[in-house]
Design an enzyme around this catalytic site. Sequence first.
Site, PDB file in Angstrom:
ATOM      1  N   GLY B  31      24.093  11.591  -3.542  1.00 26.38           N
ATOM      2  CA  GLY B  31      23.352  12.788  -3.906  1.00 26.38           C
ATOM      3  C   GLY B  31      24.166  13.812  -4.672  1.00 26.38           C
ATOM      4  O   GLY B  31      23.609  14.767  -5.211  1.00 26.38           O
ATOM      5  N   CYS B 240      -7.594   0.660  -7.295  1.00 28.73           N
ATOM      6  CA  CYS B 240      -7.422   0.192  -8.665  1.00 28.73           C
ATOM      7  C   CYS B 240      -8.700  -0.521  -9.119  1.00 28.73           C
ATOM      8  O   CYS B 240      -9.207  -1.397  -8.417  1.00 28.73           O
ATOM      9  CB  CYS B 240      -6.225  -0.741  -8.759  1.00 28.73           C
ATOM     10  SG  CYS B 240      -6.065  -1.515 -10.386  1.00 28.73           S
ATOM     11  N   CYS B 243      -7.477  -4.433  -9.942  1.00 23.77           N
ATOM     12  CA  CYS B 243      -7.032  -5.385  -8.915  1.00 23.77           C
ATOM     13  C   CYS B 243      -7.519  -4.995  -7.523  1.00 23.77           C
ATOM     14  O   CYS B 243      -7.292  -5.729  -6.565  1.00 23.77           O
ATOM     15  CB  CYS B 243      -5.510  -5.525  -8.925  1.00 23.77           C
ATOM     16  SG  CYS B 243      -4.638  -4.175  -8.118  1.00 23.77           S
ATOM     17  N   CYS B 265      -3.687   0.585 -11.638  1.00 21.81           N
ATOM     18  CA  CYS B 265      -2.309   0.665 -11.154  1.00 21.81           C
ATOM     19  C   CYS B 265      -1.395   1.113 -12.281  1.00 21.81           C
ATOM     20  O   CYS B 265      -1.488   0.613 -13.400  1.00 21.81           O
ATOM     21  CB  CYS B 265      -1.824  -0.714 -10.699  1.00 21.81           C
ATOM     22  SG  CYS B 265      -2.651  -1.347  -9.246  1.00 21.81           S
ATOM     23  N   CYS B 271      -0.003  -5.031 -10.689  1.00 17.76           N
ATOM     24  CA  CYS B 271      -1.440  -5.211 -10.888  1.00 17.76           C
ATOM     25  C   CYS B 271      -1.736  -6.620 -11.405  1.00 17.76           C
ATOM     26  O   CYS B 271      -2.636  -7.305 -10.916  1.00 17.76           O
ATOM     27  CB  CYS B 271      -1.939  -4.161 -11.877  1.00 17.76           C
ATOM     28  SG  CYS B 271      -3.725  -3.959 -11.913  1.00 17.76           S
TER      29      CYS B 271
END
Lengths: 361, 289
Positions: B31, B240, B243, B265, B271
């Site tokens: 970080g 979606c 899909c 997606c 997808c």
Amino acid sequence: MYVATKGGERAIEAAHQWLAEERRGDRDVPELSIAQIREQMSLAVNRVMAEGSLYDPDLAALAIKQARGDLIEAIFLIRAYRTTLPRFGASLPVETGEMAITRRVSATFKDVPGGQVLGPTFDYTHRLLDFKLAAEGTTPEAQRKSADETPAPHILDLLDRDGLMEPLETSEDTPSDLTREPLEMPADRPLRLQALARGDEGFVLSLAYSTQRGYGRTHAFVGELRIGTCAVEMEIPELGFAVEIGEVELSECETVNQFTGSKTEPAQFTRGYGLVFGQNERKSISMSLVDRALRWEELGEDNTGAPAQDAEFVLYHCDNIQATGFLEHIKLPHYVDFQSELELIRRLRREAGAEEREAAE
Amino acid sequence: MSDQAFNFAYLDEATKRMIRRALLKGIAVPGYQVPFASREMPMPYGWGTGGVQVTAACLTPEDTLKVIDQGADDTTNAVSIRAFFARTAGVETTTRTGEASVIQTRHRIPEEPLVEGQILVYQVPIPEPLRFLEPRESETRKMHALEEYGLMHVKLYEDIARHGEISTAYAYPVRVEGRYVMDPSPIPKFDNPKLSDNPAIQLFGAGREQRIYALPPYTQVVSLDFEDHPFVASKAEHSCDLCGCGTSYLDEVITDDRGGRMFVCSDTDFCETRRAQGHRGRLAPEERT
């Protein structure tokens, strides 16, 4: 019916072909040669070399041709090429006092040893379009005289001898290099000067102008502006002495600014400095004004909050390649982030609407 | 200039070594933003130069590379970066998340969970999570050093006071192993939970800002929030339309000028894989027989 967009690859290829055709323009018009750009667009070439940080007029001319005359794009091409070059070493410091001068003016003294030389300047031309150039006339040769052999030392050195100038700082340290190390604050003066020398001409010009209008005023006089060529020398370890490896054209500006000093220390003029590849006096004067404004702290001046006094602001924003890249990246797809904001704003509106309805009931 | 004039993956070995050192430091201090001497790349700043340099420093000839932008493999900038490495490194490329050893991404974490041994490289525009609260780098570095993150909490609190919730939808700040507050790059906050405890190595490169940071595998990453206003990883409330997946992050597509829209997606590989397995959404084309 919606089909997930395909064909980015084909679109890119077609766009590049179209671009090449637009770059060439009307094929009935003769194509520009690199030599033509180098010789006849030399101030554009100079700018690309200065901000591209690479002294090579032919490559700069090529970049201008490839960039269709977009100088920032040309600078970008030169920068990207420059990073791929190996480093053999560093030259000795260039002796600008021994420059072969093509132009030298001082605004502080009427005459100086070595004299004033106007040189090839736009100053005092009347800015009237010259339609003779459009008619493809021939350019008559300029009058000539033999070069003045009188040495032309730096004018500020003459003031220095009387103790009126703040002395030049000298240091044996190798200055840091922002193309090799990350820029970190606070930046010392050599690093600031490097950033300004590569910085965008327009940005540095506007900052310098702002100091003249009171945003970090420094009362600058152009002590000396000189343009000409300097020999570049390098020490070759195998030889044990320095040899000349070429020459570069430089524009150098030294300003004389108002004083430091106190009751106990006698007053002295202070300095601003600008040095740029090629003939580019606008940039070198601008640079020296901004350099001087950034020195407020060491000279014990007040920070008035002026942009030109703020080293972080100036140094992090003067590079036009960084600026243009980041600015233009917002035209890349941001569907995902925008979608998350859409979803958020719809939810916030729904919740605010629900509260209003409840309040009304 | 011929392609042979470039070193493997474009950058010279000394530059790659400098970047790898920054990466190792980043891995060692999760970080923390490590300054590095970012090079000028042949693509513009802001277009993934940081990610490209990190990828270049990580690639080996045996690697398989995937590049996504907004979750998709075929957006123009993803195509351009993939072509860059195919040309300068000659590595194999793929669109399959599972087949890639190195994935460079802009603004998304793939839906398919990553595994040990994979490297996810993020393109980062502004690495400093505190930048829009304090524009000065010299100040924000001090704030990180002193763990002085009060300003960020005040900002989040002010959001709640004004809007009733934290109005940051992407680049949602996180805290790494209880120490550094980090910008996860502009991924939607939906992706934030995937940052934590991830088996893959996650590397972040900001070229213009000259910073690299990292999350080693299985690092604890917590999205900032308040006890009474806990973090929620939100997405559009749809499935979606191609899909049928109800749990993936969705792009909204405007289909006509009468308010018609569909949701698909954003992760194109995810997808396509689902559709190949026979999943069908509301507007999926009929199976051709």
